[in-house]
Design an enzyme around this catalytic site. Structure first.
Site, PDB file in Angstrom:
ATOM      1  N   ASP A 235       0.830  -1.216   0.000  1.00  0.00           N
ATOM      2  CA  ASP A 235       0.000   0.000   0.000  1.00  0.00           C
ATOM      3  C   ASP A 235       0.859   1.259   0.000  1.00  0.00           C
ATOM      4  O   ASP A 235       0.773   2.116   0.877  1.00  0.00           O
ATOM      5  CB  ASP A 235      -0.966  -0.008   1.181  1.00  0.00           C
ATOM      6  CG  ASP A 235      -2.226  -0.804   0.894  1.00  0.00           C
ATOM      7  OD1 ASP A 235      -2.238  -1.556  -0.099  1.00  0.00           O
ATOM      8  OD2 ASP A 235      -3.201  -0.689   1.658  1.00  0.00           O
ATOM      9  N   HIS A 268      -3.658  -2.285  -2.546  1.00  0.00           N
ATOM     10  CA  HIS A 268      -3.764  -1.088  -3.389  1.00  0.00           C
ATOM     11  C   HIS A 268      -2.769  -1.107  -4.541  1.00  0.00           C
ATOM     12  O   HIS A 268      -2.816  -0.202  -5.381  1.00  0.00           O
ATOM     13  CB  HIS A 268      -3.580   0.175  -2.554  1.00  0.00           C
ATOM     14  CG  HIS A 268      -4.833   0.607  -1.868  1.00  0.00           C
ATOM     15  ND1 HIS A 268      -5.646   1.609  -2.347  1.00  0.00           N
ATOM     16  CD2 HIS A 268      -5.433   0.156  -0.747  1.00  0.00           C
ATOM     17  CE1 HIS A 268      -6.678   1.772  -1.545  1.00  0.00           C
ATOM     18  NE2 HIS A 268      -6.570   0.894  -0.564  1.00  0.00           N
ATOM     19  N   HIS A 319       0.835  -8.359   3.746  1.00  0.00           N
ATOM     20  CA  HIS A 319       0.116  -7.087   3.831  1.00  0.00           C
ATOM     21  C   HIS A 319      -1.198  -7.205   4.610  1.00  0.00           C
ATOM     22  O   HIS A 319      -1.442  -6.461   5.550  1.00  0.00           O
ATOM     23  CB  HIS A 319      -0.186  -6.534   2.441  1.00  0.00           C
ATOM     24  CG  HIS A 319      -0.997  -5.270   2.499  1.00  0.00           C
ATOM     25  ND1 HIS A 319      -0.457  -4.080   2.910  1.00  0.00           N
ATOM     26  CD2 HIS A 319      -2.318  -5.027   2.252  1.00  0.00           C
ATOM     27  CE1 HIS A 319      -1.396  -3.146   2.898  1.00  0.00           C
ATOM     28  NE2 HIS A 319      -2.529  -3.695   2.503  1.00  0.00           N
ATOM     29  N   HIS A 506      -2.362  -2.980   6.487  1.00  0.00           N
ATOM     30  CA  HIS A 506      -3.710  -3.015   5.916  1.00  0.00           C
ATOM     31  C   HIS A 506      -4.760  -2.258   6.726  1.00  0.00           C
ATOM     32  O   HIS A 506      -5.769  -1.861   6.165  1.00  0.00           O
ATOM     33  CB  HIS A 506      -4.126  -4.481   5.746  1.00  0.00           C
ATOM     34  CG  HIS A 506      -5.328  -4.702   4.875  1.00  0.00           C
ATOM     35  ND1 HIS A 506      -5.535  -4.034   3.685  1.00  0.00           N
ATOM     36  CD2 HIS A 506      -6.397  -5.532   5.010  1.00  0.00           C
ATOM     37  CE1 HIS A 506      -6.660  -4.458   3.141  1.00  0.00           C
ATOM     38  NE2 HIS A 506      -7.200  -5.360   3.914  1.00  0.00           N
ATOM     39  N   ASP A 683     -13.157   6.264 -20.239  1.00  0.00           N
ATOM     40  CA  ASP A 683     -12.133   7.118 -20.861  1.00  0.00           C
ATOM     41  C   ASP A 683     -10.928   6.254 -21.235  1.00  0.00           C
ATOM     42  O   ASP A 683      -9.876   6.295 -20.605  1.00  0.00           O
ATOM     43  CB  ASP A 683     -11.744   8.235 -19.894  1.00  0.00           C
ATOM     44  CG  ASP A 683     -10.688   9.161 -20.459  1.00  0.00           C
ATOM     45  OD1 ASP A 683     -10.547   9.204 -21.709  1.00  0.00           O
ATOM     46  OD2 ASP A 683      -9.996   9.828 -19.668  1.00  0.00           O
ATOM     47  N   ASP A 685      -8.695   6.237 -23.550  1.00  0.00           N
ATOM     48  CA  ASP A 685      -7.404   6.801 -23.939  1.00  0.00           C
ATOM     49  C   ASP A 685      -6.805   7.697 -22.864  1.00  0.00           C
ATOM     50  O   ASP A 685      -5.783   8.346 -23.083  1.00  0.00           O
ATOM     51  CB  ASP A 685      -7.537   7.588 -25.244  1.00  0.00           C
ATOM     52  CG  ASP A 685      -8.533   8.749 -25.132  1.00  0.00           C
ATOM     53  OD1 ASP A 685      -9.176   8.884 -24.060  1.00  0.00           O
ATOM     54  OD2 ASP A 685      -8.671   9.501 -26.111  1.00  0.00           O
ATOM     55  N   GLU A 694     -20.430   8.478 -24.772  1.00  0.00           N
ATOM     56  CA  GLU A 694     -19.757   7.712 -23.722  1.00  0.00           C
ATOM     57  C   GLU A 694     -20.366   8.020 -22.352  1.00  0.00           C
ATOM     58  O   GLU A 694     -20.468   7.140 -21.504  1.00  0.00           O
ATOM     59  CB  GLU A 694     -18.266   8.036 -23.726  1.00  0.00           C
ATOM     60  CG  GLU A 694     -17.528   7.465 -24.924  1.00  0.00           C
ATOM     61  CD  GLU A 694     -16.085   7.951 -24.987  1.00  0.00           C
ATOM     62  OE1 GLU A 694     -15.241   7.175 -25.458  1.00  0.00           O
ATOM     63  OE2 GLU A 694     -15.819   9.099 -24.569  1.00  0.00           O
ATOM     64  N   ASP A 723     -21.647  20.031 -19.193  1.00  0.00           N
ATOM     65  CA  ASP A 723     -20.721  20.563 -20.188  1.00  0.00           C
ATOM     66  C   ASP A 723     -20.685  22.086 -20.081  1.00  0.00           C
ATOM     67  O   ASP A 723     -21.259  22.805 -20.900  1.00  0.00           O
ATOM     68  CB  ASP A 723     -21.154  20.118 -21.586  1.00  0.00           C
ATOM     69  CG  ASP A 723     -20.197  20.586 -22.672  1.00  0.00           C
ATOM     70  OD1 ASP A 723     -19.041  20.921 -22.331  1.00  0.00           O
ATOM     71  OD2 ASP A 723     -20.612  20.627 -23.842  1.00  0.00           O
TER      72      ASP A 723
END
Length: 748
Positions: A235, A268, A319, A506, A683, A685, A694, A723
């Protein structure tokens, strides 16, 4: 005189939790001044003795109140944290369900890319994809320059550079990560370390991106070297802002001292977890051009991190923990790099999957005689045990098996939705007739067996499990993954492997460490001020050849070190209550419905018992609501709560977005983190923005996950409202800002 003392004491009686703000003492100096004045005015020795007893009694009550406040504050933070982890696992299980149950072609491309961790970083193609040589370092770059093989001096300079908030150039980042990947591939799953009389081994727990904690450890304990070996127990990333810097420092020391620096994998160190808890966002924010390559390479590195370290064959360091099936011999043989995400269960071979699908269809048609135990053992993230008892003091809703469509109404709804969408897309709606070519289209799908499932379970247990005081081994329903194991399991596993101590991390602990299971298990946590400034100390362990752990505690924040105990508790309490009020606010509709069921006459009043029970039934946080009532509810009299007034008093303001369907706003509030995670998955890319189409797919996925209906018009209205710059796409900043909740009480 005694009456005067008694009268003063009676005036200082306050509720068990917290001081009444009109009467509280600002410090103990006022008390001491009063007692001293009484003693000076009456030289009777009996008065001095009584004054001392009064101070002692007052101080004990004062400390008890502070401890009570500290404990419930801790419970709030921890419950909210674990609820988030459980939501993340549920969401990922949902994606796994979509993948395994024949999502149509276009949707499969949309979803399944997050499961193809190796698509661009196969070993044979690594040099081509991650080549750093074509990346030029401009003359204007004033950060550290690295040469390889690295030396102690270079890593020390890297530490100093990060201390002064300099950034390492992407060329050096990729080169350093590439060298680390090559080294990790030759390391075993379990590192065996030997101590000696001339040196102590230092063991560190979770750091979670808090660079100041790592720097403080190095300042107090010394930099890693042959004379100063370290074990870091997972982690390293998420939550904090400097996760990448921590990794680069530790990887640098690992390259210089491969026999003296050891790094275990944590839960993690998983790219699916990173999408929710910040590491993905951090890397892409710091390296906009090469961030995607860095993240891909880190996925490979995480999968190659060792799973455990053993000191002198007597002390096991993992962990999370163990379970009743933990076997170090099995762990030593696992191909750990196959599990790029420990959240992803191994896929069964084609014939086993077909058998399970046939069984599913039979079950739906009324044949309940068969079971799916074999598939459930392989694909359930929660450890299943023969022990049927659960943790009663930490209630939590169960995480259903995502791969059994008959296990819950939610999954039934998802399958029906997928069937409808397959039919519209022209695909065969009968799920049992899937062609093998479709299954083989997944580049990561291979022949896996029950053996793979058993190995995967071992890894999940080591990364996700927590100890409990009761004997047995139960599903960890609080986190949603791994198990809770008791002292009897500890005794058995240690006996079987001839060990004497288990060190794990942890879990955040208020003092930085904690013993349990008859001192056979110790938790070490190295991220101080984890929840809030003053919430906890960090700690690390020094261990010599006697294998006795010695703990060093610290607070990395100078501000925290200057606070008194009461100030520290008050600071963290306010922060915890603020976080809890947000949780209450986003569930206000469900709370009102639950309260109204208990108020058939619509009086607006319910009993404290009903209020506490209804609140827990909605939030499922396992908190002591009766104890918290004075901090949350002011409209309380004669044992009754004015819940209508209380709902109005929740001082959270909504974001200013006007859309026709208000239900979509409440869905957003409740599932903010889920939506952000889906946003990052959609997303593909990593550009930081998604199109309206999307965005529409994002909401459709969420509505399927939650078994809710949200109209296309409402989604379109929401997209246009978010937007803000009207460029036809939604970036992550617009998305986050649109639904930012503001606590008005924090600004008044």
């Amino acid at each position: 005189m005694l009456e005067e003392l008694d009268g003063w004491e009676s005036r200082q009686q306050h509720p068990l939790l917290g001081w009444d703000h009109k009467e509280r003492l600002e410090s103990s100096e006022e008390l001491y001044s009063l007692i001293a004045a009484i003693v000076r005015s009456n030289p009777n020795p009996l008065v001095s003795v009584l004054a001392a007893l009064l101070i002692q009694r007052w101080y004990r009550q004062y400390v008890a109140r502070l401890e009570m406040r500290r404990r419930y504050t801790w419970n709030i933070f921890q419950s909210i944290e674990y609820a988030g982890e459980q939501d993340q696992i549920k969401l990922y299980n949902f994606f796994g369900f979509l993948r395994d149950h024949f999502t149509p072609g276009s949707d499969r491309n949309l979803i399944s890319h997050i499961f193809h961790e190796s698509e661009t970083c196969r070993d044979t193609e690594w040099e081509r994809y991650f080549c750093y040589k074509s990346i030029e370092v401009p003359d204007s770059y004033n950060g550290p320059h690295l040469t390889f093989p690295m030396t102690f001096c270079e890593v020390s300079k890297l530490v100093e550079a990060f201390k002064h908030e300099q950034q390492l150039h992407a060329r050096y980042v990729l080169q350093l990560l590439g060298e680390t990947w090559r080294l990790l591939r030759i390391l075993p799953n379990i590192n065996y370390v030997s101590s000696c009389h001339t040196r102590e081994i230092t063991i560190c727990g979770d750091l979670h991106g808090q660079l100041e904690d790592l720097l403080l450890i190095f300042y107090k304990n010394g930099l890693p070297s042959s004379e100063k070996p370290y074990v870091f127990n997972g982690d390293y990333v998420d939550r904090g802002k400097s996760s990448l810097e921590i990794l680069l420092i530790l990887f640098g020391f690992l390259l210089v001292y491969p026999k003296d620096v050891h790094m275990n994998r944590g839960n993690h160190e998983d790219h699916i977890v990173n999408m929710r808890y910040g590491f993905t966002k951090e890397v892409l924010g710091k390296y906009r051009v090469h961030g995607k390559k860095i993240l891909k390479l880190l996925q490979k590195i995480f999968s190659w991190l060792p799973l455990a370290t053993v000191i002198d064959r007597k002390v096991l360091i993992v962990h999370g923990g163990i379970s009743d099936t933990t076997d170090l011999d099995t762990i030593a043989r696992v191909d750990r790099h196959k599990y790029v995400s420990a959240l992803r269960p191994p896929r069964l071979n084609h014939y086993a999957v077909s058998g399970c699908k046939t069984q599913t269809m039979n079950n739906r048609n009324g044949d309940s005689g068969g079971t799916m135990d074999g598939r459930r053992r392989v694909c359930s993230l929660i450890t299943h045990s023969s022990v049927s008892t659960y943790r009663h003091h930490l209630p939590r809703c169960s995480v259903h098996n995502p791969h059994n469509p008959t296990s819950s109404p939610l999954n039934w709804s998802v399958e029906e939705e997928l069937k409808r969408r397959r039919r519209l897309a022209g695909f065969d709606q009968f799920y049992g007739n899937l062609k093998k070519s479709e299954s083989d289209s997944d580049p990561d799908s291979g022949e896996t067996t029950e053996k793979d499932g058993a190995e995967w379970k071992q890894i999940v247990d080591m990364l996700w499990s927590d100890p409990m005081p009761q004997n047995g081994c139960n599903p960890n329903e609080v986190r949603g993954g791994g198990c809770y194991w008791g002292p009897d399991v500890t005794e058995e596993v240690l006996r079987r492997h001839n060990l004497q101590l288990l060190i794990r991390s942890h879990e955040c602990k208020q003092d930085g460490y904690e013993f349990c299971h008859n001192h056979k298990v110790v938790t070490i946590f190295s991220a101080s001020n984890y929840y809030e400034v003053g919430s906890n100390r960090g700690a690390y362990i020094r261990m010599g050849p006697d294998l006795v752990p010695h703990f060093i505690q610290y607070q990395a924040s100078q501000t925290c070190r200057e606070l008194t105990l009461r100030q520290s508790v008050g600071w963290t309490e306010r922060s915890a209550l603020q976080a809890l009020r947000k949780q209450l606010f986003v569930h206000k509709s469900d709370l009102i419905s639950a309260f109204q069921e208990l108020d058939p006459n619509n009086t607006g009043m319910i009993s404290l018992s009903h209020w506490a029970g209804a609140t827990e039934s909605v939030l499922k946080l396992g908190l002591p609501w009766r104890v918290l009532r004075p901090q949350l509810v002011s409209s309380f009299q004669h044992g009754m709560v004015d819940y209508q007034q209380w709902i109005r008093e929740l001082s959270i303001t909504e974001p200013k977005i006007e859309i026709s369907d208000t239900s979509i706003l409440e869905t957003m509030y409740k599932n903010h983190s889920n939506l952000e995670t889906i946003f990052r998955i959609i997303d593909t890319d990593h550009s930081g923005s998604i199109s309206f189409e999307e965005f529409h797919q994002t909401w459709k996925l969420l509505s399927s996950h939650l078994n809710t209906e949200i109209s296309d018009k409402a989604i379109a209205d929401l997209a246009r409202s978010i937007d803000f710059n009207k460029d036809g796409s939604i970036d992550i900043n617009e998305f986050m800002e649109a639904f930012r909740l503001v606590d008005l009480s924090a600004h008044t």
